[in-house]
Enzyme design. Structure first.
Site, PDB file in Angstrom:
ATOM      1  CG  ASP A   1      -7.216  -2.858   0.333  1.00  0.00           C
ATOM      2  OD1 ASP A   1      -7.330  -3.956   0.078  1.00  0.00           O
ATOM      3  OD2 ASP A   1      -8.003  -1.902   0.014  1.00  0.00           O
ATOM      4  CG  ASP A   2      -3.133   0.578   1.316  1.00  0.00           C
ATOM      5  OD1 ASP A   2      -3.377   0.290   0.181  1.00  0.00           O
ATOM      6  OD2 ASP A   2      -3.622   1.204   2.224  1.00  0.00           O
TER       7      ASP A   2
ATOM      8  CG  HIS B   1      -5.908  -0.811   5.169  1.00  0.00           C
ATOM      9  ND1 HIS B   1      -7.155  -0.619   5.776  1.00  0.00           N
ATOM     10  CD2 HIS B   1      -5.784  -0.196   3.956  1.00  0.00           C
ATOM     11  CE1 HIS B   1      -7.940   0.114   4.855  1.00  0.00           C
ATOM     12  NE2 HIS B   1      -7.161   0.214   3.779  1.00  0.00           N
TER      13      HIS B   1
END
Length: 255
Positions: free
Chosen positions: A75-76, A221
């Site tokens: 993610d991100d 992440h």
């Protein structure tokens, strides 16, 4: 959404029952307060637990998998410092992953985003801004967030992603309404690494491997330094245990 509707119906029914009792025999105010606290607690827990399917249906794992396949998700990103290094490690172990990207980051780092796609990894929408208060968005604002990121992805790849992961893993009725329009599959996880909280790579890997099983979806992440040692060690463990890493799309389609 079905669970949300059932809970709302039961809550309203209980409230009406309290009103009837209050007008006939009289009841203490704290009964109303207790019902309000109970309703708020269930709503909050439903928001933070995608596996409940409280506001919308989310794919968090595939228990029907017969082979030792799992999905690693990030993610991100894309992140200018770590994403390319993550791609190098994945390539070294011949592993595929799924990247849930923020629209603003896609526009800021288009070459990194294109590198993710070029290496055969899957892409998902992770909102455009991922701002702190995003979970209070209206349906219209959610649609803007999703469509802006879809447009950023399409501009660089000429593709439309069918995958969406809510920022912070939080779902709401307004988000559910927006996704009913975009018709994207909501993707959660079954193994949360807490790599944004736990700094020690060994502890993170241990936490993940304790929960490993076929069909699992792992959340990482690609925006911080511990992702690199965590990913390399994790892939070594998976290799030793004969696990195969596949994209979310592949895991979804296994029966």
């Amino acid at each position: 959404m079905k669970n949300f509707k059932i809970t709302s119906f039961v809550t309203i029914s209980l409230f009406l029952l309290l009103v009837i009792l209050d007008t006939t025999v009289g009841i203490a105010l704290w009964w109303y307060i207790l019902l309000l606290i109970l309703w708020f607690t269930i709503m909050a827990l439903g928001s933070f637990n995608m596996s409940w399917g409280f506001y919308l249906k989310a794919f968090t794992s595939n228990p029907k998998v017969t082979q030792k396949n799992i999905a690693i998700t990030f993610d991100d990103g894309p992140n200018p410092e770590y994403t390319l290094k993550v791609l190098d490690i994945l390539n070294q172990y011949n592993a595929k992953a799924t990247f849930f990207c923020i629209g603003e980051h896609i526009e800021r780092y288009p070459e990194i985003f294109k590198a993710i796609v070029a290496q055969g990894h899957a892409i998902g929408n992770h909102s455009f801004s991922h701002e702190l208060m995003i979970d209070f968005n209206s349906t219209e604002n959610w649609l803007d967030e999703i469509k802006q990121t879809d447009n950023a992805i399409h501009k660089l790849t000429n593709r439309k992603t069918t995958l969406f992961r809510p920022p912070f893993g939080v779902t709401t009725p307004k988000l559910a309404q927006a996704l009913a329009v975009t018709e994207q599959q909501v993707i959660g996880w079954s193994i949360r690494s807490f790599d944004t909280v736990i700094k020690n790579p060994e502890r993170i890997v241990k936490r993940i491997t304790k929960q490993l099983k076929p069909g699992a979806v792992i959340l990482l992440h690609d925006k911080q330094p511990n992702v690199l040692p965590v990913l390399e060690h994790l892939l070594q463990v998976l290799q030793k245990q004969d696990y195969q890493t596949v994209t979310i799309n592949e895991l979804l389609n296994e029966h």
